[in-house]
Each structure stands twice: as structure tokens, then as C-alpha cells.
Design an enzyme around this catalytic site. Structure first.
Site, PDB file in Angstrom:
ATOM      1  N   LYS A   9     -29.952 -28.546 -37.533  1.00 42.07           N
ATOM      2  CA  LYS A   9     -28.269 -28.347 -36.526  1.00 42.07           C
ATOM      3  C   LYS A   9     -27.595 -28.426 -37.355  1.00 42.07           C
ATOM      4  CE  LYS A   9     -31.626 -30.734 -33.724  1.00 42.07           C
ATOM      5  NZ  LYS A   9     -31.512 -31.420 -32.140  1.00 42.07           N
ATOM      6  N   HIS A  93     -33.372 -22.395 -28.669  1.00 40.24           N
ATOM      7  CA  HIS A  93     -33.238 -24.298 -29.017  1.00 40.24           C
ATOM      8  C   HIS A  93     -32.105 -23.963 -27.137  1.00 40.24           C
ATOM      9  CE1 HIS A  93     -32.412 -28.166 -30.459  1.00 40.24           C
ATOM     10  NE2 HIS A  93     -33.736 -28.308 -30.819  1.00 40.24           N
ATOM     11  N   GLU A 163     -39.588 -28.910 -26.540  1.00 37.47           N
ATOM     12  CA  GLU A 163     -39.565 -29.376 -26.882  1.00 37.47           C
ATOM     13  C   GLU A 163     -39.003 -29.602 -26.080  1.00 37.47           C
ATOM     14  OE1 GLU A 163     -37.818 -28.869 -30.704  1.00 37.47           O
ATOM     15  OE2 GLU A 163     -36.431 -27.825 -30.600  1.00 37.47           O
ATOM     16  N   GLY A 172     -30.914 -35.796 -25.782  1.00 36.02           N
ATOM     17  CA  GLY A 172     -31.924 -35.946 -25.216  1.00 36.02           C
ATOM     18  C   GLY A 172     -31.911 -37.337 -25.153  1.00 36.02           C
ATOM     19  N   SER A 208     -38.311 -35.675 -31.570  1.00 34.14           N
ATOM     20  CA  SER A 208     -38.105 -37.265 -32.302  1.00 34.14           C
ATOM     21  C   SER A 208     -39.437 -37.223 -33.192  1.00 34.14           C
ATOM     22  CB  SER A 208     -37.575 -38.474 -30.678  1.00 34.14           C
ATOM     23  OG  SER A 208     -36.437 -38.244 -30.249  1.00 34.14           O
TER      24      SER A 208
END
Ligand code: PGA
Length: 248
Positions: A9, A93, A163, A172, A208
Site C-alpha cells: 500500500k 482493491h 478480501e 476495516g 488481517s
């Protein structure tokens, strides 16, 4: 063989990215057990390609523009990434969809652009917490797949990343999807993909994932690997995570 894709990212600054690339270049990974892809920020992209050229690690784009060349200020096309050494590109994404308001239409064009230039798209799909609350999980996943792929003749490799938006560590709730739920969705996606291609499509899980839970996903046959964000930007966590998969 399991896949580990590292989505950095915009977590790391320029020098931090360089350090992580150098550290990874010095490490040995077992390419008979893991297939690793690294998705650095756009400015460290070429450096990653060059420094990891002698390894089995592939480099990917976090985002691509679909038009190959032209008056598109600030954009970098799938063609440019291909020429610079990309094997993969993330497409759709949730951060692109929800922060940058990218439409299903844009996602579709990016998938097609990847096919056109010979980049393997990793198409990301996932339901939001709101979708879950409204019983729209399957609706959302189906819609994202259909809008991105319907009518396309898929003759080259594509990877789907499941995802769930609510499971992503930042943005999230950082609460990973249970491996059993991920397993169900992966099976469902593989089944849906049969209408688009006769080939087996790899489906990977993201949200995660870290060294402590990676095996609980990839030990499942239907889960072909993971897309890791935050944990992949810390060298020791990344290496730990890869070792867990190599030795499982
Ligand atoms: P995370 O991100 O591993 O930090 O949850 C995953 C992703 O968004 O690709």
C-alpha cells in the site's frame, strides 16, 4: 505451492521501502513451496524489480491505468508497468473502489488492460460490513465478479483475491474472516469462475493475515494463498509468515 502476495500500500516511505527491498533480496525463500509477489509503491517499483531480479520473487503493480499511453496526468498504465517488469497487478482493491471511487466499469477496463499487455490481474472482490448487515454478501461478490468479467473471454491467467472489506486491518475492523467462512467463499468463487474459463483459477484470501494465522488459511486446499497488507511491510513478520507457509 501457495501464493503470498505482499501489498505494501502506501505504508512505507521511500527509504523504508528501499530497506525492505534490500532485506528481502538478502533472504532465501523456498520457491518450491511459496510463490511470492511484492507490490511496492509506484516510486520504488523499478528498484524492486532490479534488486529482486535474481530471485524468484515477482513484482506487481498496486494499480494500473487502462489506456496504454496518452494525456492522463498522474496515471501509469498497465503497459508501462509491464515494460518496467510487472508480472501481476492488483485490480479493484477495496481501497481503490471505496477511497478513490473507482467504478466496476473502471475495474473491468483494468482487468482487460492487464490481459492485453500480459500482466496477471489479481482481481479483488469483497463485501463490506454494510453488505453483511443487509444480507448482501453473495450479491456483492457476484456483482463484482460479473461486472469485471462478463463477456470477457479469459484465456490467460487471472487470480481472484477474496478480501472482505470489514476484515482489512486498517480501514476495516481488523478482525479476520474465519478460515471456515473464507473456505466457503473460496469454493463459491471457484465455482462461479467456471462460467468464465475452463482453467483452474487461483483464489487467495486477504484481510488481517499475519504470521499467527496464515497457516489456518493456506492449509485449506481451496485457499491458494494470501494477500497480505500491513504484516508484509515489517521484515520480521513477513519472513516469519513465509517460513510458516514453507514449513507447514
Ligand atoms: P491487511 O490488508 O493485511 O493489512 O488487512 C490486506 C489488503 O488490503 O490487501
Amino acid at each position: 505451492m501457495k501464493q503470498i502476495h505482499s501489498n505494501w500500500k502506501m505504508y512505507l516511505d521511500f527509504d523504508e521501502s528501499t530497506k525492505l527491498i534490500n532485506a528481502i533480496a538478502r533472504e532465501q525463500f523456498d520457491s518450491s513451496k511459496v510463490n511470492i509477489g511484492i507490490f511496492p509503491n509506484v516510486l520504488n517499483f523499478v528498484e524492486a524489480v532490479e534488486k529482486l531480479a535474481d530471485t524468484d520473487i515477482a513484482i506487481g503493480a498496486q494499480n494500473v491505468n487502462w489506456t496504454p499511453q496518452g494525456a492522463y496526468t498522474g496515471a501509469a498504465s498497465a503497459l508501462l508497468f509491464k515494460q518496467a517488469g510487472a508480472k501481476y497487478a492488483l485490480v479493484g482493491h477495496s481501497e481503490r473502489r471505496y477511497i478513490f471511487n473507482e467504478s466496476d466499469e473502471a475495474t473491468r477496463k483494468k482487468v482487460d488492460a492487464c490481459f492485453d499487455v500480459g500482466i496477471i490481474p489479481i482481481l479483488c472482490i469483497g463485501e463490506t460490513q454494510e453488505d453483511l448487515d443487509n444480507n448482501k454478501k453473495e450479491y456483492r461478490l457476484k456483482k463484482q465478479l460479473t461486472k469485471a468479467l462478463e463477456g470477457s473471454e479469459i484465456t490467460s491467467e487471472i487470480i481472484i483475491a477474496y478480501e472482505p472489506v470489514w476484515a482489512i486491518s486498517e480501514g476495516g475492523q481488523g478482525k479476520p474472516c474465519t478460515p471456515a467462512d473464507a473456505d466457503d467463499v473460496h469454493g463459491w468463487i471457484k465455482n462461479e469462475m467456471k462460467q468464465y474459463t475452463d482453467e483452474d483459477v487461483s483464489v487467495i484470501y486477504g484481510g488481517s493475515v499475519g504470521p499467527d494465522n496464515v497457516v489456518s488459511y493456506v492449509e485449506r486446499e481451496v485457499i491458494d494463498g494470501v494477500l497480505v497488507g500491513s504484516a508484509s511491510t515489517k521484515f520480521s513478520e513477513f519472513v516469519d509468515l513465509v517460513r510458516k507457509v514453507e514449513t507447514m
